[in-house]
Design an enzyme around this catalytic site. Structure first.
Site, PDB file in Angstrom:
ATOM      1  N   LYS A   1       0.840  -1.203   0.000  1.00  0.00           N
ATOM      2  CA  LYS A   1       0.000   0.000   0.000  1.00  0.00           C
ATOM      3  C   LYS A   1       0.874   1.252   0.000  1.00  0.00           C
ATOM      4  CE  LYS A   1      -3.877  -2.446   1.804  1.00  0.00           C
ATOM      5  NZ  LYS A   1      -4.486  -3.121   2.925  1.00  0.00           N
TER       6      LYS A   1
ATOM      7  N   GLN B   1      -5.377  -2.282   9.110  1.00  0.00           N
ATOM      8  CA  GLN B   1      -5.217  -3.613   8.517  1.00  0.00           C
ATOM      9  C   GLN B   1      -5.847  -4.685   9.411  1.00  0.00           C
ATOM     10  OE1 GLN B   1      -3.563  -4.034   5.398  1.00  0.00           O
ATOM     11  NE2 GLN B   1      -4.464  -6.049   5.564  1.00  0.00           N
TER      12      GLN B   1
ATOM     13  N   ASP C   1     -11.706   2.074   3.093  1.00  0.00           N
ATOM     14  CA  ASP C   1     -12.010   0.648   2.917  1.00  0.00           C
ATOM     15  C   ASP C   1     -13.516   0.442   2.718  1.00  0.00           C
ATOM     16  OD1 ASP C   1     -10.044  -1.263   2.764  1.00  0.00           O
ATOM     17  OD2 ASP C   1      -9.648  -1.293   4.925  1.00  0.00           O
TER      18      ASP C   1
END
Ligand code: NDP
Length: 283
Positions: free
Chosen positions: A53, A97, A120
């Site tokens: 990322k 995460q 997200d």
């Protein structure tokens, strides 16, 4: 023989577009899109995702911050970091995460991230927007699948679409996006009776179950488009999908390989969401 959908190539094209758009946006507004990634503990797979990322952010010209917190981080400490990032004007996207270590409450973190920075698209507000069909943040993996279909010239309108898997991050939002694109959608899961029959009805079959090589050639209609979201690690360390490529590929019209299909698209869609968030911040 099926046409291979090259996710690596399509992803690279979209990242170039995002990079050009970012340069333009920075020139016009002086605002550089910024993404913060939080990882708790030392899960090696998660560490690889976080590194990828960061690399993607550099590639498209974003500002990025990563927070690698020890496994014994408390909920209060994690919440405090999220609160700080929510207030930080340089950060337009916050990603924590998952999975988190067992003592931490994932839902509490998802709920705490400002929905405007929830790149997200896991916050119930963004999930609801996706359900309604009026949304700015794309659910990353399902949106990656839609981009693969679109850029391969595959029409969803009126097609019979079967999604195998009903998780909150892949199966359910995938079904919604196919529905918004006017597909006729069936969702299958572990309690589905006659799974093979349901799959054989699909013009477009999207598989996200997490079981190596589970969908075999006899479960696929001749000429079907087959999208394999699965990422499973074999005993020999090799990555494999949920679709048995050897038996399905000869029957399909289009198919995604694993690796190199859906995988590269997820982070690209995350970049897209971060740019969208930065744009929303100056509206
Ligand atoms: P989950 O484990 O959260 O969900 C799996 C789903 O598959 C569940 O809905 C489950 O049904 C269903 N399922 C399991 N076994 C069967 C079966 N035998 N028959 C029918 N349905 C079954 O997984 P995720 O959605 O998070 O991920 C799915 C796969 O996609 C994994 O391999 C994951 O690694 C991969 N993935 C890839 C990404 C990418 O970037 N390419 C991103 C995210 C995930 P039930 O609900 O009834 O239990």
């Amino acid at each position: 023989m099926a046409t291979l959908i090259n996710g690596k190539e399509i992803s690279a094209t979209i990242r170039n577009e995002i990079k050009a758009e970012t340069e333009d946006f920075v020139k016009k507004t002086g605002v550089r899109p910024g993404l913060a990634v939080i990882i708790v503990g030392e899960d090696p797979a998660s560490q690889v995702y976080v590194r990828n990322k960061k690399r993607a952010c550099d590639e498209v010209g974003f500002y990025s911050e990563s927070y690698e917190l020890p496994a014994e981080t408390t909920q209060e400490e994690l919440n405090a970091l999220v609160d700080k990032l929510n207030k930080n004007d340089k950060i337009h996207g916050i990603l924590c995460q998952l999975p988190l270590p067992k003592h931490l409450n994932e839902n509490e973190v998802i709920m705490r991230i400002n929905p405007a920075k929830d790149v997200d698209a896991f916050h119930p507000q963004n999930v609801g927007n996706i359900m309604i069909g009026d949304y700015s943040f794309l659910p990353c993996t399902p949106a990656g699948v839609m981009a693969l279909l679109e850029r391969s010239g595959i029409e969803v309108n009126g097609k019979k679409c079967v999604v195998v898997g009903r998780s909150n991050i892949v199966g359910k939002p995938q079904a919604m996006l196919l529905l918004h694109a006017n597909g006729t959608v069936t969702i299958c899961h572990s309690r589905t009776k006659n799974l093979a029959e349901e799959c054989r009805a699909a013009d477009i079959l999207v598989v996200a179950i997490g079981k190596a090589d589970f969908i075999t050639g006899d479960m696929v209609k001749d000429g079907a488009v087959v999208i394999d979201v699965g990422m499973n690690r074999r005993a020999d360390g090799k990555l494999t999908g949920d679709v048995d490529f050897a038996s399905v590929e000869p029957k399909a019209s289009y198919i995604t390989p694993v690796p190199g299909g859906v995988g590269p698209m997820t982070i690209t869609m995350l970049m897209q969401n971060t740019l969208t968030s930065a744009k929303n911040s100056v509206k």
